[in-house]
Design a protein around this motif. Sequence first.
Motif, PDB file in Angstrom:
ATOM      1  N   SER A  18     -12.357 -25.641  -5.690  1.00 14.56           N
ATOM      2  CA  SER A  18     -11.895 -27.343  -5.896  1.00 14.56           C
ATOM      3  C   SER A  18     -13.126 -28.508  -5.641  1.00 14.56           C
ATOM      4  O   SER A  18     -13.335 -29.032  -5.667  1.00 14.56           O
ATOM      5  CB  SER A  18     -11.239 -27.737  -6.308  1.00 14.56           C
ATOM      6  OG  SER A  18     -10.669 -28.034  -4.846  1.00 14.56           O
TER       7      SER A  18
ATOM      8  N   ASP B 274     -19.251 -27.037  -6.572  1.00 11.22           N
ATOM      9  CA  ASP B 274     -20.028 -26.856  -7.352  1.00 11.22           C
ATOM     10  C   ASP B 274     -19.734 -26.104  -8.346  1.00 11.22           C
ATOM     11  O   ASP B 274     -20.950 -25.956  -9.690  1.00 11.22           O
ATOM     12  CB  ASP B 274     -21.233 -27.799  -8.017  1.00 11.22           C
ATOM     13  CG  ASP B 274     -22.413 -26.989  -6.998  1.00 11.22           C
ATOM     14  OD1 ASP B 274     -21.595 -26.259  -6.848  1.00 11.22           O
ATOM     15  OD2 ASP B 274     -23.827 -27.333  -7.520  1.00 11.22           O
TER      16      ASP B 274
ATOM     17  N   ASP C 295     -19.747 -22.556 -10.965  1.00 13.90           N
ATOM     18  CA  ASP C 295     -20.039 -22.792 -12.766  1.00 13.90           C
ATOM     19  C   ASP C 295     -19.762 -21.623 -13.312  1.00 13.90           C
ATOM     20  O   ASP C 295     -19.530 -20.705 -14.379  1.00 13.90           O
ATOM     21  CB  ASP C 295     -21.723 -22.947 -12.707  1.00 13.90           C
ATOM     22  CG  ASP C 295     -22.505 -21.610 -12.291  1.00 13.90           C
ATOM     23  OD1 ASP C 295     -22.585 -20.865 -12.016  1.00 13.90           O
ATOM     24  OD2 ASP C 295     -23.623 -21.165 -12.409  1.00 13.90           O
TER      25      ASP C 295
ATOM     26  N   ASN D  67     -15.080 -33.789  -6.787  1.00 12.42           N
ATOM     27  CA  ASN D  67     -14.715 -33.570  -7.679  1.00 12.42           C
ATOM     28  C   ASN D  67     -13.271 -34.656  -7.940  1.00 12.42           C
ATOM     29  O   ASN D  67     -13.466 -34.745  -9.365  1.00 12.42           O
ATOM     30  CB  ASN D  67     -14.720 -32.044  -8.129  1.00 12.42           C
ATOM     31  CG  ASN D  67     -15.767 -31.356  -7.892  1.00 12.42           C
ATOM     32  OD1 ASN D  67     -16.528 -31.330  -9.174  1.00 12.42           O
ATOM     33  ND2 ASN D  67     -15.757 -29.580  -7.766  1.00 12.42           N
ATOM     34  N   TYR D  68     -12.754 -34.382  -7.359  1.00 10.64           N
ATOM     35  CA  TYR D  68     -11.394 -35.398  -7.919  1.00 10.64           C
ATOM     36  C   TYR D  68     -11.914 -36.432  -7.389  1.00 10.64           C
ATOM     37  O   TYR D  68     -11.107 -37.419  -8.628  1.00 10.64           O
ATOM     38  CB  TYR D  68     -10.786 -35.669  -6.014  1.00 10.64           C
ATOM     39  CG  TYR D  68     -10.582 -33.926  -5.536  1.00 10.64           C
ATOM     40  CD1 TYR D  68      -8.964 -33.762  -6.269  1.00 10.64           C
ATOM     41  CD2 TYR D  68     -11.298 -33.228  -4.734  1.00 10.64           C
ATOM     42  CE1 TYR D  68      -8.529 -32.326  -6.251  1.00 10.64           C
ATOM     43  CE2 TYR D  68     -10.172 -31.833  -4.580  1.00 10.64           C
ATOM     44  CZ  TYR D  68      -9.431 -31.735  -5.377  1.00 10.64           C
ATOM     45  OH  TYR D  68      -8.486 -29.944  -4.877  1.00 10.64           O
TER      46      TYR D  68
ATOM     47  N   GLN E  43     -14.755 -37.647  -9.475  1.00 10.16           N
ATOM     48  CA  GLN E  43     -15.473 -37.534 -10.706  1.00 10.16           C
ATOM     49  C   GLN E  43     -13.715 -37.899 -11.835  1.00 10.16           C
ATOM     50  O   GLN E  43     -13.867 -38.766 -12.443  1.00 10.16           O
ATOM     51  CB  GLN E  43     -15.630 -36.676 -11.040  1.00 10.16           C
ATOM     52  CG  GLN E  43     -16.791 -36.652 -11.429  1.00 10.16           C
ATOM     53  CD  GLN E  43     -17.588 -35.298 -11.953  1.00 10.16           C
ATOM     54  OE1 GLN E  43     -18.009 -35.039 -12.857  1.00 10.16           O
ATOM     55  NE2 GLN E  43     -18.576 -34.502 -10.241  1.00 10.16           N
TER      56      GLN E  43
ATOM     57  N   THR F 157      -8.875 -29.000 -18.751  1.00  7.27           N
ATOM     58  CA  THR F 157      -9.090 -28.431 -17.911  1.00  7.27           C
ATOM     59  C   THR F 157     -10.122 -26.626 -18.226  1.00  7.27           C
ATOM     60  O   THR F 157     -10.789 -26.585 -17.683  1.00  7.27           O
ATOM     61  CB  THR F 157      -8.192 -27.780 -16.770  1.00  7.27           C
ATOM     62  OG1 THR F 157      -6.992 -28.853 -16.740  1.00  7.27           O
ATOM     63  CG2 THR F 157      -8.328 -27.082 -15.951  1.00  7.27           C
TER      64      THR F 157
ATOM     65  N   LYS G 202     -18.078 -25.828 -15.671  1.00  5.06           N
ATOM     66  CA  LYS G 202     -17.347 -26.714 -14.843  1.00  5.06           C
ATOM     67  C   LYS G 202     -16.295 -26.270 -14.068  1.00  5.06           C
ATOM     68  O   LYS G 202     -15.275 -26.782 -13.908  1.00  5.06           O
ATOM     69  CB  LYS G 202     -17.283 -28.098 -15.097  1.00  5.06           C
ATOM     70  CG  LYS G 202     -18.767 -28.492 -15.951  1.00  5.06           C
ATOM     71  CD  LYS G 202     -18.458 -29.913 -16.207  1.00  5.06           C
ATOM     72  CE  LYS G 202     -20.228 -30.189 -16.346  1.00  5.06           C
ATOM     73  NZ  LYS G 202     -19.925 -32.321 -16.608  1.00  5.06           N
TER      74      LYS G 202
ATOM     75  N   GLY H  17     -15.863 -25.363 -10.675  1.00  6.99           N
ATOM     76  CA  GLY H  17     -15.229 -26.829  -9.875  1.00  6.99           C
ATOM     77  C   GLY H  17     -14.493 -27.589  -9.555  1.00  6.99           C
ATOM     78  O   GLY H  17     -13.284 -27.693  -9.315  1.00  6.99           O
ATOM     79  N   LEU H  18     -15.047 -28.400 -11.274  1.00  3.81           N
ATOM     80  CA  LEU H  18     -14.305 -29.391 -11.610  1.00  3.81           C
ATOM     81  C   LEU H  18     -12.661 -28.889 -12.399  1.00  3.81           C
ATOM     82  O   LEU H  18     -12.166 -29.746 -11.741  1.00  3.81           O
ATOM     83  CB  LEU H  18     -15.268 -30.483 -12.347  1.00  3.81           C
ATOM     84  CG  LEU H  18     -14.391 -31.555 -13.096  1.00  3.81           C
ATOM     85  CD1 LEU H  18     -14.307 -32.535 -12.421  1.00  3.81           C
ATOM     86  CD2 LEU H  18     -15.337 -31.833 -13.800  1.00  3.81           C
TER      87      LEU H  18
ATOM     88  N   ALA I  16     -10.220 -28.622 -10.191  1.00  2.45           N
ATOM     89  CA  ALA I  16      -9.992 -29.676  -8.894  1.00  2.45           C
ATOM     90  C   ALA I  16      -8.845 -30.019 -10.179  1.00  2.45           C
ATOM     91  O   ALA I  16      -7.571 -30.879  -9.513  1.00  2.45           O
ATOM     92  CB  ALA I  16     -11.101 -30.800  -9.142  1.00  2.45           C
TER      93      ALA I  16
END
Length: 285
Positions: free
Chosen positions: A32, A35, A37, A50-51, A53, A242, A251, A253-254, A257
């Motif tokens: 998290s 980045d 992929d 990420n948080y 965003q 998610t 994404k 990583g996002l 998070a």
Amino acid sequence: MRRLMPWLYLLPALALLVAFTYIPVAGMVGYSFTDWDGLSDDPAFVGLANYAQLFTRPELFGVFFVSLYYLAAAAVQIALALYFAFVLSFKVRLRSLFKGILFFPYLINGVAVSFVFLYFFRPHGTLDALLALVGAHPDKLWLGDPDLVNGSLSAVSVWRFLGLNFVLFLGAIQAVPGELYEAAELDGANRWQVFRHIVAPGIRPIVGLSVILAVSGSLSVFEIPFVMTGGAGESKTFVIQTVKLAFQFGKFGLASAAAVVLLIVVLLVTWVQRRLVPDERTDLT
């Protein structure tokens, strides 16, 4: 050696718990802050980006509020399950049949339930036919109207999960000592007084468990909206978003998070609920 024996019996279960729960959660927390992929071997560290965003882009965090529909549905579900469990705990004609009818939906696979209700809610489908029998002709897109889709989907979850809470409540009610019912009957108590002063205090821990399950389930709804609408439009839940962030847009990583935020919210709600409604333990010593 005697002190080690319990831990030796627990070791396999603890090993599985660590391997398939705690280690993946730790990995998710680590990803998290990157980045990643999903393919690269060396993801870049991005810190709290990420948080940031998630909490600054309304289209990402705003879908969390879709869970309110399912939370309201869970409250209705618990109330209905408690009512039917209390009524069927007494001698009622065809009691076993009604128990089976209430519990049967929970035995059906969630994907199958979703496909069944796709036909139920489609234009000129089962629901429209039933409404036509009573003279109503709403002519609405139950799964296409933004104002109706989440209400329709959450109603499906009520139908499916009612049986689980019903069985939990029924078992808890039947575990209440029978002499308490006999004493209440001798004192002339009515059904409402029996429920309020005997049943409700006796099943309080089970109600607390059901509330925890309802809240966590409402926040992590996935299969019903995913199968019935694909998460399109206003029906997208936090979990569907998610999954799409990870597997559709790459994404990870996002998405990690977002999963961490969901986990924290569920743990926080559970902690608050346990503080507000603690278990009542009777000291028998």
